[in-house]
Design an enzyme around this catalytic site. Structure first.
Site, mmCIF file in Angstrom:
data_model
loop_
_atom_site.group_PDB
_atom_site.id
_atom_site.type_symbol
_atom_site.label_atom_id
_atom_site.label_comp_id
_atom_site.label_asym_id
_atom_site.label_seq_id
_atom_site.Cartn_x
_atom_site.Cartn_y
_atom_site.Cartn_z
ATOM 1 C CD GLU B 278 35.608 -73.197 87.431
ATOM 2 O OE1 GLU B 278 36.660 -72.358 87.222
ATOM 3 O OE2 GLU B 278 36.278 -73.918 88.308
ATOM 4 C CD GLU B 281 32.741 -76.376 82.893
ATOM 5 O OE1 GLU B 281 33.547 -75.308 82.832
ATOM 6 O OE2 GLU B 281 33.204 -77.657 82.558
ATOM 7 C CB CYS B 298 42.377 -71.390 88.091
ATOM 8 S SG CYS B 298 41.212 -72.131 89.192
ATOM 9 C CB SER B 318 36.139 -76.606 84.901
ATOM 10 O OG SER B 318 35.739 -75.235 84.048
ATOM 11 C CE LYS B 357 47.990 -69.865 86.814
ATOM 12 N NZ LYS B 357 46.966 -70.049 86.228
ATOM 13 C CD GLU B 360 47.420 -71.844 82.663
ATOM 14 O OE1 GLU B 360 47.869 -70.864 83.261
ATOM 15 O OE2 GLU B 360 46.291 -72.367 82.993
ATOM 16 C CD GLU B 365 46.262 -76.885 75.048
ATOM 17 O OE1 GLU B 365 47.200 -77.287 74.016
ATOM 18 O OE2 GLU B 365 46.346 -77.387 76.054
ATOM 19 C CB CYS B 502 48.182 -68.504 94.182
ATOM 20 S SG CYS B 502 46.902 -69.248 93.426
#
Ligand code: SF4
Ligand code: SF4
Ligand code: SF4
Ligand code: FES
Ligand code: FES
Lengths: 161, 573
Positions: B278, B281, B298, B318, B357, B360, B365, B502
């Site tokens: 990141e 990036e 994230c 990102s 999550k 996710e 993908e 979190c």
């Protein structure tokens, strides 16, 4: 015939509408389109900056809104005082079972839709049922069942013709 | 400060606070249901009523401001009877299901009933039967257990700015639902699980995968690999009776081995890897004209939020996968190769503070050739359940360290668990990558703490970086609107879906107040200040992974395994 106005036109009639305009807007949409579709609620949400869950919540708070298009036969069962006293509740039970829909819903084949209304101003004929504008007087569950079967038969004939 | 009288005692009160707040500080407990710390009172449940001398009738203490000289009574027969009646009514149509319930042993409603001496049913109300909503991979809704307190709705709307749910219908027919009664999976719900944390009953709970994991552990054909997120080690101890802020890092690793996992990896390693990708990036975007600002990626609730509400900003997110998914991808590629294993034989489990999550890891993908990078996600709460079922007591075992090749981490990676932590870790490495020199002091105070929105301008080499950190999507929404209105001084924005990050994720132990969340956060910073390795770019295992397998940050292999793309999502907003 009520004029059919698009949701867009209705929203244009309420420029700078705030949340206090929600109910009148929804009423106009239902008048014009017969029910509140997901699409119209989304458009209203965008115009009033309101999440669709909130609009749905408000709309279901009132009994007057429906969320499925009416069926070919729109069955209105009166639950006003006079009709209630004369036992319209049993007819309502019968028809929800026979059609497998709750008030406000439409059968899957889009043939019947059900609505519960307060007094229809025909208390002398209680209990009253109205289908597509036609009044039926002193409707017992048996009689209502027959009326519905007749509607179905008519459709059968149409289909076979 | 002024004095009031409560149950005959004098206690101190502060101007502007509610009666409830003064009583609490004075050590007097008043039960509440609809009250939510930090939000305006809604005053709907009336559980918190007290008597105030000179007032006719009972006063809801959660919403009534305290005044000098007030004489309050919280335990008169009338007050106690009123509470009982309120609870009796809530229970009157509640299923007697405690034994089989997701909140068995940890239920606010059951506790209210017990604390107020309710030992029999007073009213038998008509039960409503609405089907459970099992459609979401993250959240299960069981309307029959709902007591209509409205807290989930307020959380979703006022804190998260999502408004996926609301009260539908009214009176005895009222329930909590989505627009058009759709399943949560096709609603605008972003799976954060914050509603679970405030729900007093099991009407909301996480979609559990404990049984699936137990089955995998029992399968001799499978290698079961587990990773644990940075924020789990500082909260799992609460499930075993320890104070918030107790770190169980090594004990948890040892306990995971005892429970039968073949390899234990640390997601903080993947957080270090994320910083490398990141960070590169961001530099690439700055040097090649954007798009800027860049948002972190994230937090999967946030990612879905952008896909739904702000698709025009997707190019700014990102392309890095989250640490969980990066770890999953290298487990099923590099690690599988190293172990000479067919990736299909590996079951990859991750322990997360997060319900999103679960969603996710199911994104299409997030895998290759029909093999998912992460197979099951368990929340901190489910991990505790797994430990109990398997008879492992983490408190009693000696700490162990995580396995190579993905066990080594910097404490910068560990900071990913707190709001501001990703930014702090990124800046530590960015300064080094762009100037070749280490920061004198790694601690960046301006990015720490529980505030929902933090900003900082820092000089990194020749560049003055505008950095913003927000947690909770309500805060994110405010910032997005500023950006839409043309704000352009920001380069890098960290967004965490859950308030505080979190450590307060939707999968964390239930019942934490602000103080508990602060203690969890402090534990992460404590770990950081005591650590030898405090920057991601010095993580030797990460270097080795690049050397042996990935090549370089943003290289071909990285793109294939560690980066992803996003699409606009059509849901009812
Ligand atoms: S939600 Fe609470 S009271 Fe209701 S069944 Fe579950 S444990 Fe019992
Ligand atoms: S999980 Fe989050 S977004 Fe979904 S309903 Fe709950 S609070 Fe709202
Ligand atoms: S689902 Fe839980 S938080 Fe939401 S209204 Fe029902 S009981 Fe309250
Ligand atoms: S009550 Fe039914 S028509 Fe008046
Ligand atoms: S807690 Fe005060 S009214 Fe609900």
């Amino acid at each position: 015939m009520p004029t059919v106005k698009s949701v867009e036109t209705i929203l244009l009639d309420h420029p700078d509408a705030g949340r206090d305009h929600l109910i009148p807007i929804l009423q106009e949409i239902q008048e014009s389109e017969g029910f509140l579709s997901q699409e119209s609620i989304t458009k209203v949400g965008q115009a009033l900056a309101m999440p669709s869950s909130k609009i749905f919540g408000v709309a279901t708070f009132f009994n007057m809104f429906r969320f499925q298009a009416k069926g070919k036969y729109h069955v209105m069962v009166c639950r006003g005082t006079a009709c209630h006293v004369k036992g319209s509740g049993r007819s309502l039970d019968m028809v929800t079972k026979a059609l497998k829909v709750q008030p406000g819903e439409t059968t899957r084949d889009k043939m019947f839709s059900l609505e519960v209304v307060a007094c229809m101003g025909a208390c002398g004929l209680a209990p009253v049922v109205n289908i597509n504008g036609q009044f039926y007087a002193k409707v017992s569950p048996m009689k209502l069942q027959r009326i519905i079967e007749e509607c179905r038969e008519k459709e059968q004939v149409h289909a076979n013709a | 400060m002024f004095a009031i009288e409560a149950n005959g005692q004098t206690i101190e009160a502060q101007p502007g606070e509610t009666i409830l707040q003064s009583l609490k500080r004075g050590g007097i407990n008043v039960p509440t249901i609809c009250h939510m710390e930090g939000l305006l009172p809604s005053g709907t449940c009336r559980m918190c009523v007290v008597e105030v001398e000179g007032f006719g009738g009972l006063v809801p203490s959660c919403s009534y401001p305290v005044a000098e000289g007030m004489k309050i009574r919280t335990n008169t027969p009338v007050v106690m009877q009123t509470r009982k009646t309120i609870i009796d009514l809530l229970l009157s149509n509640h299923p007697d299901d405690c034994l089989y319930c997701a909140r068995n042993g940890n239920c606010d409603l059951a506790k209210l009933a017990a604390d107020n001496g309710i030992r029999e049913r007073s009213y038998q109300g008509e039960r409503s039967h609405r089907p459970k909503d099992l459609s979401s991979p993250s959240i299960i809704r069981d309307p029959d257990k709902c007591i209509l307190c409205g807290k989930c709705i307020r959380m979703c709307d006022e804190i998260q700015g999502v408004s996926a749910i609301d009260f539908i219908q009214r009176g005895s027919k009222a329930y909590v639902g989505t627009a058009f009664n759709q399943g949560l999976n096709v609603s605008s719900c972003i799976n954060c699980g914050q509603c679970i944390l405030v729900c007093p009953t099991a009407a909301l709970s996480e979609h559990k995968y404990v049984n699936e994991v137990l089955q995998a552990l029992a399968d001799p054909e499978k290698m079961v690999v587990v990773q644990h997120a940075p924020a789990v080690s500082v909260t799992i101890a609460e499930e075993f009776g320890f104070d918030p802020g107790t770190d169980f890092d090594g004990k948890m690793v040892a306990a995971l081995r005892r429970a039968g996992f073949d390899r234990v990896f640390d997601t903080s390693f993947a957080a270090d890897l994320t910083i490398m990708e990141e960070g590169s990036e961001l530099v690439h975007r700055v040097q090649n004209g954007g798009p800027l600002p860049m948002f972190t990626s994230c937090s999967p609730g946030w990612v879905k939020f952008v896909e739904e509400f702000y698709p025009e900003f997707l190019p700014n997110v990102s392309t890095c996968k989250s640490p969980q998914q990066m770890m999953g991808a290298v487990i099923k590629s590099f690690f599988a190769q190293k172990e000479n294993l067919d990736p299909k034989k590996i079951i990859s489990v991750s322990i997360m503070p997060c319900t999103a999550k679960k969603f996710e890891c199911n994104r299409p993908e997030m895998g290759r050739d029909f093999v998912a990078d992460v197979d099951y996600v368990l929340t901190t709460r489910e991990l505790a359940e797994l430990f109990r079922i398997t008879g492992v007591d983490p408190a009693a075992i000696e700490p162990e360290t995580a396995d190579t090749p993905f066990g080594e981490r910097s404490s910068a990676g560990k900071l990913f668990g707190a709001s501001g932590g990703v930014m702090e870790a990124a800046l530590r490495s960015a300064v080094f990558l762009l100037t070749g020199a280490e920061m004198k002091d790694y601690k960046i105070q301006a990015l720490r703490g529980m505030e929902g929105s933090k900003e900082l301008r820092v000089q990194v080499g020749d560049l003055e970086v505008g950095a913003a950190v927000v947690s909770s999507l309500g805060q994110a929404r405010k910032l997005m609107e500023e950006l839409k209105a043309g704000r352009s001084d920001l380069h890098f924005i960290e967004v965490m879906t859950c308030p505080g990050g979190c450590i307060n994720g939707g999968g964390q132990p239930i019942g934490a107040d602000k103080a508990a969340i602060k203690a969890r956060m402090a534990a992460l910073y404590q770990i950081d200040s005591a650590d030898q390795l405090r920057v991601s770019h010095k993580n030797e295992s990460v270097h080795r992974l690049y050397k042996e397998f990935l090549g370089k940050p943003l290289g071909h292999k990285s793109h294939e395994l560690l980066h992803t793309h996003y699409d606009k999502r059509e849901v009812l907003l």
